[in-house]
Design an enzyme around this catalytic site. Structure first.
Site, PDB file in Angstrom:
ATOM      1  N   SER A 220     -38.078 -25.157 -12.259  1.00 21.39           N
ATOM      2  CA  SER A 220     -37.002 -26.144 -12.125  1.00 21.39           C
ATOM      3  C   SER A 220     -37.045 -26.771 -10.728  1.00 21.39           C
ATOM      4  O   SER A 220     -38.055 -27.339 -10.343  1.00 21.39           O
ATOM      5  CB  SER A 220     -35.649 -25.489 -12.420  1.00 21.39           C
ATOM      6  OG  SER A 220     -34.618 -26.440 -12.534  1.00 21.39           O
ATOM      7  N   ASP A 346     -35.875 -31.297 -23.013  1.00 24.03           N
ATOM      8  CA  ASP A 346     -35.188 -30.769 -21.831  1.00 24.03           C
ATOM      9  C   ASP A 346     -34.253 -31.840 -21.266  1.00 24.03           C
ATOM     10  O   ASP A 346     -34.712 -32.865 -20.771  1.00 24.03           O
ATOM     11  CB  ASP A 346     -36.234 -30.357 -20.787  1.00 24.03           C
ATOM     12  CG  ASP A 346     -35.636 -29.759 -19.530  1.00 24.03           C
ATOM     13  OD1 ASP A 346     -34.389 -29.740 -19.392  1.00 24.03           O
ATOM     14  OD2 ASP A 346     -36.415 -29.307 -18.670  1.00 24.03           O
ATOM     15  N   HIS A 375     -34.680 -26.290 -21.227  1.00 20.71           N
ATOM     16  CA  HIS A 375     -34.902 -26.124 -19.795  1.00 20.71           C
ATOM     17  C   HIS A 375     -35.028 -24.638 -19.478  1.00 20.71           C
ATOM     18  O   HIS A 375     -34.073 -23.880 -19.597  1.00 20.71           O
ATOM     19  CB  HIS A 375     -33.732 -26.730 -19.017  1.00 20.71           C
ATOM     20  CG  HIS A 375     -33.948 -26.768 -17.533  1.00 20.71           C
ATOM     21  ND1 HIS A 375     -34.871 -27.612 -16.939  1.00 20.71           N
ATOM     22  CD2 HIS A 375     -33.381 -26.064 -16.519  1.00 20.71           C
ATOM     23  CE1 HIS A 375     -34.842 -27.437 -15.623  1.00 20.71           C
ATOM     24  NE2 HIS A 375     -33.955 -26.496 -15.351  1.00 20.71           N
TER      25      HIS A 375
END
Length: 411
Positions: A220, A346, A375
């Site tokens: 991320s 996502d 995600h």
């Protein structure tokens, strides 16, 4: 027959046998109930196998890199079967932290000083019991970068360490300033664009083990930070390669997606409160430079970044910060092999913002795009408690780099 047909026949046959053993013939007074259940099950199985379970899209301009991945990281070419009852992106994103297990990891903490007088907390998993690499000086090392408010305690980090442990590797987790329990010594935290702390950590780890093979993996925001560092460094880095998971490629598109009503309710507001919580215990230090009352009133990530992050790092506007933080603008300059895994569902990184064309222009970059996964989700199996698809990609790629990397480093 094609594999899909075989999968469909096997699944429907097993479903029929299961239903026949579990549902009485007199269900609803006749066989109608069984027929309805069986019909629905077959229809759902057909939909799942034809529309949900798919091979990921592998985007890479370098044929040698592609062949390397196909041979040593075959998971990126195999059909990904998301958890059959939990394949939608938002659901995978929400459930992963609660469903996946948390392997036990014993860390050794190290605090290192920075040039501006601050400190960074590193959590080491030395793996001194490694039978594959008993010599610590040459034991392969993986630097792990967690997400926006993540630390070494995140389940996805623990799973990466568990995978590395089985291979005999050492890991070190880079915790961003002020979020892993250590005190802030200066009124500064972190952001996706500023790579100074990451550069200090990379060179510190490399100086401790200069003979050890060294690579990094970012998740991320950790992946965004790593990509921004690699875009600036080019080939001038001690890292051999990198793996990136669920990075937000274009911050403008990411925040716009997260501000849609449902996404704001499910993710944005919670993320904002997490950011506020991470700085609230440092309030006395941060009040020297910021109107903390205003910062704590933010209700979106964009508002938080406007009042806090962009100001902290000296940007004229939040747009200037978001432009600098977007890794898509630096991907063309990456100078070492990088594998990037994203799901096209996502909401943190919308499919249209993934820089497919830019990736095709850099021989060092390979994108792996799944149709499902959310995600940092990538759940698979009926009860996805242990290994995820992301974990398998991580394990195979890291092992491929450390044990067969010479086959791509001549690119």
């Amino acid at each position: 027959r094609p594999p899909c047909a075989m999968d469909w026949q096997v699944l429907t046959r097993e479903l029929s046998l299961y239903l026949e053993s579990q549902v009485r013939v007199g269900f609803f007074g006749s066989g109608v109930g069984l027929s309805l259940v069986l019909g629905f099950g077959v229809a759902y199985a057909c939909y799942y196998l034809n529309s949900i379970a798919k091979k990921p899209q592998l985007v890479a301009s370098n044929d040698r890199f592609c062949r390397f991945l196909e041979e040593y990281c075959p998971v990126v070419t195999e059909t990904y079967y998301p958890t059959i009852w939990c394949w939608e992106g938002r659901v995978q994103t929400l459930l992963r932290p609660f469903i996946t297990s948390r392997p036990q990891v014993q860390y050794r903490n190290e605090l290192i000083k920075t040039a501006d007088g601050g400190q960074i907390s590193l959590d080491w998993f030395d793996n001194n019991d490694s039978s594959y690499y008993p010599d610590a000086s040459t034991r392969p090392t993986v630097l792990l970068l967690p997400g926006l408010t993540g630390t070494s305690k995140e389940s996805y980090i623990l799973h990466m360490i568990h995978q590395s442990e089985t291979l005999g590797y050492r890991c070190v987790v880079f915790n961003n300033r002020g979020i892993a329990g250590e005190e802030l010594l200066t009124p500064r935290t972190y952001c996706a664009a500023n790579t100074e702390d990451l550069e200090a950590v990379i060179h510190h780890v490399h100086s401790l083990h200069p003979s050890a093979p060294f690579m990094a993996a970012g998740v991320s925001m950790g992946g965004m930070l790593l990509l921004n560092y690699l875009g600036k460094a080019g080939r001038d880095t001690p890292l051999m390669a990198a793996a990136i998971f669920s990075a937000g490629w274009n911050v403008f598109e990411s925040v716009e997606s997260l501000e849609k009503p449902l996404n704001w309710l499910l993710f944005n507001y919670y993320l904002t409160t997490c950011l506020q919580s991470s700085i609230s215990r440092h309030r006395q230090m941060l009040e020297k430079l910021f109107d903390m009352d205003l910062v704590m009133k933010a209700r979106t990530v964009r508002e938080f970044d406007k009042q806090f992050t962009s100001v902290m790092f000296g940007y004229r506007s939040i747009d200037d910060y978001y432009e600098d933080a977007s890794p898509c603008r630096k991907l063309k300059s990456v100078g070492i092999p990088v594998l990037c895994l994203n799901s096209v569902d996502d909401v943190f990184s919308p499919a249209h913002a993934i820089p497919v064309e830019t990736a095709k222009q850099n021989a060092n970059v390979a994108l792996v795009l799944t149709s499902c996964g959310g995600h940092i989700g990538f759940l698979e199996g009926i009860w996805p408690r242990k290994c995820t698809y992301m974990d398998r990609v991580f394990k195979q790629f890291v092992q491929a780099v450390f044990e067969h990397g010479n086959k791509i480093f001549s690119m």
